[in-house]
Write an enzyme that holds these catalytic residues in place. Structure first.
Site, PDB file in Angstrom:
ATOM      1  N   GLY A  46       0.832  -1.199   0.000  1.00  0.00           N
ATOM      2  CA  GLY A  46       0.000   0.000   0.000  1.00  0.00           C
ATOM      3  C   GLY A  46       0.864   1.246   0.000  1.00  0.00           C
ATOM      4  O   GLY A  46       2.055   1.180   0.327  1.00  0.00           O
ATOM      5  N   GLN A  51       2.800   9.923   2.028  1.00  0.00           N
ATOM      6  CA  GLN A  51       4.153   9.365   2.063  1.00  0.00           C
ATOM      7  C   GLN A  51       5.037   9.880   0.931  1.00  0.00           C
ATOM      8  O   GLN A  51       6.254   9.810   1.018  1.00  0.00           O
ATOM      9  CB  GLN A  51       4.096   7.829   1.985  1.00  0.00           C
ATOM     10  CG  GLN A  51       3.471   7.188   3.201  1.00  0.00           C
ATOM     11  CD  GLN A  51       3.369   5.692   3.024  1.00  0.00           C
ATOM     12  OE1 GLN A  51       2.436   5.194   2.409  1.00  0.00           O
ATOM     13  NE2 GLN A  51       4.352   4.961   3.543  1.00  0.00           N
ATOM     14  N   CYS A  91       6.052  -0.425   7.460  1.00  0.00           N
ATOM     15  CA  CYS A  91       5.677   0.787   6.740  1.00  0.00           C
ATOM     16  C   CYS A  91       6.868   1.257   5.908  1.00  0.00           C
ATOM     17  O   CYS A  91       7.995   1.277   6.399  1.00  0.00           O
ATOM     18  CB  CYS A  91       5.269   1.871   7.732  1.00  0.00           C
ATOM     19  SG  CYS A  91       4.772   3.409   6.939  1.00  0.00           S
ATOM     20  N   LEU A  92       6.600   1.632   4.680  1.00  0.00           N
ATOM     21  CA  LEU A  92       7.674   2.117   3.807  1.00  0.00           C
ATOM     22  C   LEU A  92       8.285   3.405   4.347  1.00  0.00           C
ATOM     23  O   LEU A  92       9.414   3.739   3.998  1.00  0.00           O
ATOM     24  CB  LEU A  92       7.134   2.343   2.381  1.00  0.00           C
ATOM     25  CG  LEU A  92       6.662   1.074   1.662  1.00  0.00           C
ATOM     26  CD1 LEU A  92       5.974   1.434   0.352  1.00  0.00           C
ATOM     27  CD2 LEU A  92       7.820   0.118   1.418  1.00  0.00           C
ATOM     28  N   HIS A 133      -4.320   1.318   7.880  1.00  0.00           N
ATOM     29  CA  HIS A 133      -2.955   1.857   7.920  1.00  0.00           C
ATOM     30  C   HIS A 133      -2.819   3.055   6.957  1.00  0.00           C
ATOM     31  O   HIS A 133      -2.246   4.087   7.313  1.00  0.00           O
ATOM     32  CB  HIS A 133      -1.988   0.721   7.558  1.00  0.00           C
ATOM     33  CG  HIS A 133      -0.546   1.091   7.444  1.00  0.00           C
ATOM     34  ND1 HIS A 133       0.422   0.623   8.306  1.00  0.00           N
ATOM     35  CD2 HIS A 133       0.119   1.863   6.542  1.00  0.00           C
ATOM     36  CE1 HIS A 133       1.606   1.103   7.958  1.00  0.00           C
ATOM     37  NE2 HIS A 133       1.449   1.855   6.875  1.00  0.00           N
ATOM     38  N   GLU A 134      -3.377   2.920   5.749  1.00  0.00           N
ATOM     39  CA  GLU A 134      -3.255   4.001   4.745  1.00  0.00           C
ATOM     40  C   GLU A 134      -4.107   5.210   5.123  1.00  0.00           C
ATOM     41  O   GLU A 134      -3.672   6.354   4.932  1.00  0.00           O
ATOM     42  CB  GLU A 134      -3.635   3.493   3.344  1.00  0.00           C
ATOM     43  CG  GLU A 134      -2.861   2.293   2.814  1.00  0.00           C
ATOM     44  CD  GLU A 134      -1.359   2.390   2.943  1.00  0.00           C
ATOM     45  OE1 GLU A 134      -0.828   3.508   3.064  1.00  0.00           O
ATOM     46  OE2 GLU A 134      -0.706   1.331   2.963  1.00  0.00           O
ATOM     47  N   HIS A 137      -2.288   7.304   7.503  1.00  0.00           N
ATOM     48  CA  HIS A 137      -1.302   8.182   6.845  1.00  0.00           C
ATOM     49  C   HIS A 137      -1.967   9.487   6.391  1.00  0.00           C
ATOM     50  O   HIS A 137      -1.414  10.571   6.568  1.00  0.00           O
ATOM     51  CB  HIS A 137      -0.700   7.500   5.618  1.00  0.00           C
ATOM     52  CG  HIS A 137       0.453   6.592   5.898  1.00  0.00           C
ATOM     53  ND1 HIS A 137       1.585   7.009   6.557  1.00  0.00           N
ATOM     54  CD2 HIS A 137       0.663   5.292   5.575  1.00  0.00           C
ATOM     55  CE1 HIS A 137       2.446   5.994   6.629  1.00  0.00           C
ATOM     56  NE2 HIS A 137       1.903   4.933   6.045  1.00  0.00           N
TER      57      HIS A 137
HETATM   58  O1  GNR Z   1       4.087  -2.707   2.562  1.00  0.00           O
HETATM   59  C1  GNR Z   1       3.432  -2.577   3.606  1.00  0.00           C
HETATM   60  N1  GNR Z   1       3.141  -3.686   4.341  1.00  0.00           N
HETATM   61  C2  GNR Z   1       2.255  -3.682   5.406  1.00  0.00           C
HETATM   62  C3  GNR Z   1       2.231  -4.802   6.229  1.00  0.00           C
HETATM   63  C4  GNR Z   1       1.378  -4.867   7.302  1.00  0.00           C
HETATM   64  C5  GNR Z   1       0.525  -3.810   7.554  1.00  0.00           C
HETATM   65  C6  GNR Z   1       0.533  -2.679   6.767  1.00  0.00           C
HETATM   66  C7  GNR Z   1       1.399  -2.618   5.691  1.00  0.00           C
HETATM   67  S1  GNR Z   1       1.401  -1.203   4.675  1.00  0.00           S
HETATM   68  C8  GNR Z   1       3.040  -1.233   4.064  1.00  0.00           C
HETATM   69  C9  GNR Z   1       3.210  -0.168   2.990  1.00  0.00           C
HETATM   70  C10 GNR Z   1       3.014   1.193   3.610  1.00  0.00           C
HETATM   71  O2  GNR Z   1       3.824   1.735   4.317  1.00  0.00           O
HETATM   72  N2  GNR Z   1       1.886   1.785   3.383  1.00  0.00           N
HETATM   73  O3  GNR Z   1       1.616   2.980   3.940  1.00  0.00           O
HETATM   74 NI    NI Z   2       2.782   3.026   5.770  1.00  0.00          NI
END
Ligand code: GNR
Ligand code: NI
Length: 177
Positions: A46, A51, A91-92, A133-134, A137
């Site tokens: 995601g 980001q 998270c990236l 999660h997104e 952000h």
């Molecule tokens: O790549 C991602 N893997 C992930 C694994 C578990 C829960 C959430 C994520 S999101 C993350 C990519 C990211 O940072 N998205 O904002």
């Molecule tokens: Ni993230």
């Protein structure tokens, strides 16, 4: 198509609350394509616009094994949450760290797609976690905010150190050109 730069914690810009999108045009669609390219290359499941320093409410997700199920959400809103579940998240914007986070187990979300068409989706598992999660952000929130201050500060210090090292390396590389 272009790969975009991803901001890293504790960059303050990750704390920006993204604004609603009211104009879905070709320029936005081309940006969304860049977001997908950036997400797939990372690789991640995601990516939220926040980001990549674009503070408007758009996010892309693909949790499929084959990376052939791209989902785009514009102005996403969670309309229903059910149950709780613990899942290990990464998270990236927080590279190299993985921690358990509590999320709703099942959710319904409504949003607009790339064409501006409204849709609603009810889901659970990894996709439900990723959507939450997104959306965090887009509200300036990161998964490290759910950890203890001690853990969060440790992660912050390690990433600050790495960022400094990376900048120093770039300076060295430039001075030998
Ligand atoms: O790549 C991602 N893997 C992930 C694994 C578990 C829960 C959430 C994520 S999101 C993350 C990519 C990211 O940072 N998205 O904002
Ligand atoms: Ni993230």
């Amino acid at each position: 198509m272009a790969k975009l730069d991803i901001l890293h914690f504790p960059d303050k810009r990750l704390r920006t609350k993204a604004r609603e999108i009211n104009n879905i045009d070709d320029k936005l669609r081309s940006f969304i394509d860049d977001m997908f390219e950036t997400m797939y290359e990372a690789p991640g499941i995601g990516l939220a616009a926040t980001q990549v320093n674009f503070h408007h409410r758009v996010m892309v997700i693909d949790v499929s094994e084959e990376k052939d199920q791209p989902l785009c959400f514009i102005n996403p809103v969670i309309t229903h949450k059910e149950g709780v579940e613990l899942m290990q998240e990464g998270c990236l914007s927080v590279p190299g760290f993985y921690e358990d986070v509590e999320r709703a187990e099942a959710i319904s979300v409504k949003a607009l797609d790339k064409q501006g068409e409204p849709f609603e989706l009810t889901t659970d598992g990894l996709l439900a976690v990723c959507i939450q999660h997104e959306i965090d952000h887009l509200d300036g929130k990161l998964f490290v905010d759910y950890l203890s201050p001690l853990k969060r500060n440790r992660i912050r210090k390690k990433l600050e150190r790495m960022e400094k090292e990376f900048a120093a390396q770039k300076t060295r590389a430039n001075s030998t050109l």
